[in-house]
Design a protein around this motif. Structure first.
Motif: not given
Length: 639
Positions: A338-347, A397-398
């Motif tokens: 679960e997550g967004f590659a452009a926001q990886g650190a928070t997810w 995953p970016g």
């Protein structure tokens, strides 16, 4: 990363001294003999909290490491609402459920540990969110409260072995499996010690404390035991996985109108060589909705960000439709995070990393998959199958997935030592670090920016100059344009764990063979980003000006029996020129094609594995992995 053509997803030991060494941004550690004020504050915060609330300092520090790896995100929460070094949570249960698609995600009392810590300490919530020392005090108060609730002794001089139950409670898990997994992580950290440069530029070193934890304490917590559903999954025992089967069903009149995966009997119908790491680009509940749609694609497992909870959807013996490359699908297991590659650190939470690593270790052992970056791969390493599909391949995953930490958790570190010289002809493994490797990335936010943060790669340039343009990738940009810093543009990135052959050196700069040309990156001896290792390389056979590369390793035409159409093996738009060399990821792959195009019963009688004799090697080539025919190249040890 999921494809969405028509559907959008919903979104007995005493504490040992701690060494904290201040470091400058991007530079070498400062002298340990003269720590700055912030260093002293960080060192004293754990000691002060330990003494005030009666928690062994080693336990306090190990819990913090397991939660956040000692990172402080300046008052910003994680996706599960956790603040500071101790990951104190403050989130409305309804809000978190809404973010995750409307399903209950955790016990309500576990979602507000920050407020509970405020009551226990008398500190304001704003201080617990923003002040590292207050946050550490809050975490210590919580641990002491959990210890008392289990009717166990409290004191800074108590044995770390006697805090297992409290540590398990601190996890916020709703079951014994989750609590035990977290506590086991903490005690594993204690046993080996830890050292890390944090995102605030401090190097923290925690000496090892080896104890035998009192695991029987977990029964006092009242948490539920493992569910029956977990027994039906292919998961390690300490993970309380759930089964949520993906449908294998026919949805139309034609034999090919079915979904959303294919029945097989792997490894008899094809070896499992890879585990592919994806991110969902959506919330977990929306992702679970998609996996139950027979007209959509499929993957084997989904992992939740907040706590690393796992669902299994497809048996690993079967072929899921997740990689965008049928050959890779045939030989892989896909895991969505679960997550967004452009926001990886928070997810990409610590719970997510740790449970994912547990699952991957289990699957790799079960299927004899090597724990290296040629076999535990990102979706971004999967090649297109033919030239026209290269540009549309995924990039998750970016840049914010911490491969170095992940492989540490797998027990297979991406190591780097100055044992072998980095010289022309040698293989180098990229290891740039993460938290202090802040590369320029753009396009994450509507204004075109990305928050400065740790990344997993180094850029490759066309010349040994910081101002030189990034290398070209004709697959991504057929018009010949240079690669960019856009978050989705992998064209000029050498990611942690990837391998290349040195083509040239110029001062602190190293050129490697990359997509048929030279790509330059800075690699000073004082702070190297890549290290030489032995290994095998492929070079074009004598007399060949160039050789093609492929996105799949399908059999030769003569291997196909009557009734099964020949699958054309089409070269990609890249070539390996004479004099170039590329590292081998796997020299023993299967040349095969699994024919499965119609709905079938179980076991499927009309699904066939076509095996060829034309050998291929998997090689590192640019950011992605590709294949080369053994007949076209020589296989040799690197210099």
């Amino acid at each position: 990363m999921l494809r969405r053509p028509k559907i959008l997803a919903a979104l007995a030991a005493v504490a040992l001294p701690i060494s904290v060494i201040g470091v400058s941004s991007g530079g070498p550690p400062a002298a340990a003999a003269s720590p700055g004020p912030s260093t002293q504050a960080a060192a004293s915060a754990f000691e002060a909290a330990s003494q005030k609330y009666g928690v062994p300092e080693s336990v306090l520090l190990a819990v913090s490491y397991a939660e956040t790896r000692w990172d402080d995100h300046a008052g910003k929460p994680s996706t599960s609402g956790g603040y500071g070094l101790m990951h104190l949570t403050s989130v409305d249960p309804g809000e978190l459920e809404e973010r995750s698609g409307g399903t209950e995600v955790a016990k309500a009392d576990s979602l507000r540990t920050l407020e509970k810590a405020s009551t226990l300490t008398g500190l304001e919530p704003v201080a617990l969110r923003n002040d590292p020392a207050a946050n550490i005090a809050g975490g210590a108060a919580l641990l002491a409260d959990y210890q008392r609730s289990l009717k166990l002794p409290v004191g800074a001089d108590t044995s770390a072995a006697d805090w297992y139950g409290a540590v398990g409670s601190y996890s916020g898990a709703s079951d014994q499996a989750g609590a035990s997994a977290f506590a086991d992580d903490v005690y594993a950290i204690l046993a080996r010690g830890a050292a890390r440069t944090t995102n605030t530029g401090q190097q923290i070193v925690m000496p090892a404390v080896k104890v035998t934890p009192a695991k029987s304490q977990l029964a006092r917590t009242g948490l539920r035991a493992a569910t029956k559903a977990a027994a039906a999954t292919e998961c390690p025992a300490q993970l309380d996985c759930e089964s949520l089967p993906a449908p294998y069903s026919q949805y139309g009149p034609g034999a090919g109108d079915y979904g959303n995966h294919d029945l097989a009997n792997r490894p008899k119908t094809g070896k499992i060589d890879y585990i592919v790491i994806h991110d969902t680009e959506g919330g977990w509940q929306g992702t679970l909705n998609l996996i139950q749609d027979p007209t959509y694609v499929s993957w084997h497992y989904t992992m939740r960000s907040s706590d690393g909870h796992i669902w299994q959807h497809v048996d690993t013996k079967n072929v899921a439709w997740h990689a965008g490359n049928w050959y890779v699908n045939m030989h892989s297991i896909g895991i969505e995070h679960e997550g967004f590659a452009a926001q990886g650190a928070t997810w990409y939470t610590e719970a997510l990393y740790r449970n994912s690593a547990r699952l991957v270790r289990y699957l790799a052992q079960k299927n004899n998959i090597p724990l290296d970056r040629a076999h535990i791969i990102g979706h971004d390493q999967v090649s297109g199958t033919i030239p026209s599909t290269v540009a549309g391949m995924h990039w998750d995953p970016g840049p914010y997935w911490d491969w170095e930490h992940y492989f540490d958790l797998l027990g297979a570190p991406i190591y780097g030592h100055n044992i072998f010289p980095v010289r022309v002809g040698s293989i180098v493994t990229v290891k740039p670090g993460f938290s202090d490797n802040v590369q320029v990335v753009t396009g994450c936010n509507p204004d075109g920016t990305c928050a400065p943060q740790g990344t997993n790669f180094v850029y490759l340039r066309q010349a040994p100059d910081d101002a030189a343009p990034l290398v070209k990738d004709l697959g991504n940009r057929p018009n010949g344009a240079d690669s960019t810093t856009q978050v989705s543009d992998i064209g000029a990135r050498a990611a942690a764990g990837s391998k290349y052959v040195v083509a040239e050196r110029s001062g602190d700069w190293v050129a490697v063979w990359y997509l048929g040309a030279k790509g330059w990156f800075k690699n000073p001896a004082s702070a190297p980003d890549a290290f030489a290792k032995p290994g095998l390389v492929v070079k074009p056979k004598a007399g060949k000006a160039s050789v093609p590369v492929y996105g799949r390793a399908y059999p030769e035409q003569a291997a196909y029996p009557a009734g099964i159409p020949y699958q054309t093996v089409t070269p990609l738009q890249y070539t390996i020129g004479a004099g170039q060399a590329y590292p081998v990821g796997d020299a023993n792959i299967e040349t095969d094609y699994y024919r499965a195009v119609t709905f079938a019963g179980e076991p499927p009688t009309d699904h066939v594995q076509v095996l060829g004799t034309d050998r291929y090697y998997q090689i590192w080539f640019g950011h992605r992995m590709v294949y080369v025919r053994a007949a076209d190249v020589d296989l040799k040890p690197a210099f």
